[in-house]
Every structure is written in structure tokens, then in C-alpha cells.
Design an enzyme around this catalytic site. Structure first.
Site, PDB file in Angstrom:
ATOM      1  N   ARG A 169     -17.412   0.693  13.941  1.00 21.11           N
ATOM      2  CA  ARG A 169     -18.756   1.143  13.676  1.00 21.11           C
ATOM      3  C   ARG A 169     -19.083   2.187  14.579  1.00 21.11           C
ATOM      4  O   ARG A 169     -18.639   2.500  15.631  1.00 21.11           O
ATOM      5  CB  ARG A 169     -19.654  -0.066  13.777  1.00 21.11           C
ATOM      6  CG  ARG A 169     -19.937  -0.881  15.189  1.00 21.11           C
ATOM      7  CD  ARG A 169     -20.845  -1.945  15.215  1.00 21.11           C
ATOM      8  NE  ARG A 169     -20.889  -2.589  16.446  1.00 21.11           N
ATOM      9  CZ  ARG A 169     -21.731  -2.131  17.584  1.00 21.11           C
ATOM     10  NH1 ARG A 169     -22.368  -0.905  17.317  1.00 21.11           N
ATOM     11  NH2 ARG A 169     -21.992  -2.803  18.574  1.00 21.11           N
ATOM     12  N   ALA A 179     -10.137  -2.819  24.490  1.00 16.86           N
ATOM     13  CA  ALA A 179      -8.980  -3.145  24.997  1.00 16.86           C
ATOM     14  C   ALA A 179      -7.631  -3.206  24.303  1.00 16.86           C
ATOM     15  O   ALA A 179      -7.798  -3.943  23.148  1.00 16.86           O
ATOM     16  CB  ALA A 179      -9.183  -4.420  25.640  1.00 16.86           C
ATOM     17  N   HIS A 226       8.903  13.083  20.559  1.00 19.01           N
ATOM     18  CA  HIS A 226      10.372  13.162  20.243  1.00 19.01           C
ATOM     19  C   HIS A 226      10.573  13.236  18.669  1.00 19.01           C
ATOM     20  O   HIS A 226       9.676  12.557  18.001  1.00 19.01           O
ATOM     21  CB  HIS A 226      11.153  12.144  20.990  1.00 19.01           C
ATOM     22  CG  HIS A 226      10.906  12.112  22.364  1.00 19.01           C
ATOM     23  ND1 HIS A 226      11.725  12.522  23.351  1.00 19.01           N
ATOM     24  CD2 HIS A 226      10.039  11.088  23.143  1.00 19.01           C
ATOM     25  CE1 HIS A 226      11.167  12.345  24.474  1.00 19.01           C
ATOM     26  NE2 HIS A 226      10.413  11.530  24.581  1.00 19.01           N
ATOM     27  N   ARG A 282      -8.677   1.868  14.954  1.00 17.41           N
ATOM     28  CA  ARG A 282      -9.551   2.269  13.800  1.00 17.41           C
ATOM     29  C   ARG A 282     -11.168   2.174  14.447  1.00 17.41           C
ATOM     30  O   ARG A 282     -11.563   1.354  15.169  1.00 17.41           O
ATOM     31  CB  ARG A 282      -9.275   1.441  12.620  1.00 17.41           C
ATOM     32  CG  ARG A 282      -7.772   1.464  12.222  1.00 17.41           C
ATOM     33  CD  ARG A 282      -7.904   0.748  10.833  1.00 17.41           C
ATOM     34  NE  ARG A 282      -6.595   1.049  10.132  1.00 17.41           N
ATOM     35  CZ  ARG A 282      -5.609   0.611  10.282  1.00 17.41           C
ATOM     36  NH1 ARG A 282      -5.201  -0.429  11.301  1.00 17.41           N
ATOM     37  NH2 ARG A 282      -4.575   0.924   9.662  1.00 17.41           N
TER      38      ARG A 282
END
Length: 200
Positions: A190, A167, A113, A187
Site C-alpha cells: 500500500r 524484512a 550472470h 511487491r
């Protein structure tokens, strides 16, 4: 262009369009029908998925309940597994590779939106009908990925092959192949290497 063509192309579109409304209502009914089956009712589930999710390869198992906005705009690879409460708002193409696992409560959310509040407001036609204008971005999930419980993947994201998404993550940007990634926003932590093998 039709509203469906605009939607799938990522252009602003009117979701109250008759063709889109009919497709969406059908998918919602089929999702409900699927959710009302038992998991060992293989033939009935297959019949429903043949209509709801026709672009799927062999070995796909959806635990249920499932929720699809359209279904027909989602493509699923071989040996796909989705746990409870798998939600796909496929108003732009959603492509899922082979051997992908989705934990409980995974949501794939292409809808977008406007950030501008005036553009985001509901509109009214001369007939009094209320509607809004939306757009969407596609989602691609590569082969051999695991999306753990409560992962949300936002529109426009590509997750590379062999990734694990932790999770509770909210994935707002692309994740490169063979990455362990987590967080909100998600993010890369590794790379996944041979040291991660459990050797069983």
C-alpha cells in the site's frame, strides 16, 4: 573501452582484469580494516571510509561489519545509517539518498550472470587462467527510505523516495515513492500516508 568502463556501463566485462582486481582487493582490505575497529574509534573509521567510500555526505554511520566490492562506485547521501553486515557489490553504480536506514544484513547486489548455462561457465585463457564474464545493473535508493532486516536489492532496481521495504524482502523490480512493500519477490502492499504518523 577498459573493463572498468564496460562494467560501469552495464556491459559484459571480465572481472579478473588487473585494474578491477586491484580496486576490489583494496576495498576488501579496507572493509576488513573497518570491521576490526571499535564503533567509538571515530577518527580511524573516518580515515578508512575516506578511501573506501569517498562519495558520502555528512552524518553517514556504518555500524560494521561492512563488505564492499569496490566502495568507490557507491554514493551515499546525508544521515545514512547501516546496521550490522551491510553488503554492497558495487560493480555498477549504487546511489543511496539522504536519510536512508538499512537494517541488519541488507545486501545491495548489482552483479548479473547470464541465464544461459554455457555463457555462465568459467572460461580458460591460453595461459591456464580461469575467468568468467559478468555484467551488472545499477541500484538507486531514494531519500527517506527504510530497508528492514535481511533485505536484498537486485541489480537494475530503483526504490523511490519515502519507501519502507519489509524484512526479508527480495526487491527485483522498481518500487514507486512512498510505498510499503514486502515479500519475495517484493511487491507493493500500500501507499504510506499521513495516517502512518506516530505523532511523536
Amino acid at each position: 573501452m577498459t573493463e572498468k568502463e564496460k562494467m560501469l556501463a552495464g556491459m559484459p566485462y571480465d572481472p579478473s582484469d588487473k585494474e578491477l582486481t586491484e580496486l576490489r582487493v583494496r576495498a576488501h582490505k579496507l572493509s576488513k580494516d573497518y570491521n576490526d575497529t571499535y564503533e567509538d574509534d571515530f577518527e580511524k573509521r573516518k580515515e578508512i571510509l575516506d578511501v573506501l567510500l569517498p562519495e558520502r555526505e555528512n552524518g553517514a554511520f556504518l555500524q560494521g561489519p561492512v563488505y564492499f566490492d569496490y566502495g568507490v562506485f557507491t554514493k551515499v547521501g546525508k544521515s545514512f545509517y547501516a546496521n550490522f553486515n551491510f553488503t554492497v557489490l558495487d560493480c555498477c553504480p549504487v546511489v543511496i539518498g539522504d536519510n536512508v536506514f538499512c537494517g541488519p544484513n541488507v545486501t545491495l547486489a548489482p552483479p548479473m550472470h547470464s541465464f544461459d548455462p554455457e555463457e555462465r561457465r568459467m572460461r580458460t585463457r591460453g595461459s591456464g587462467e580461469v575467468y568468467d564474464i559478468e555484467y551488472a545493473r545499477p541500484i538507486t535508493i531514494g531519500n527517506d527510505c527504510w530497508l528492514a532486516s535481511n533485505v536484498v536489492v537486485c541489480g537494475g532496481v530503483t526504490i523511490g523516495d519515502g519507501c519502507v521495504i519489509g524484512a526479508g524482502s527480495v526487491v527485483t523490480r522498481d518500487i514507486p515513492p512512498r510505498s510499503l512493500a514486502a515479500g519475495n519477490p517484493c511487491r507493493v502492499i500500500r501507499q504510506i500516508t499521513d495516517r502512518d504518523k506516530l505523532n511523536f
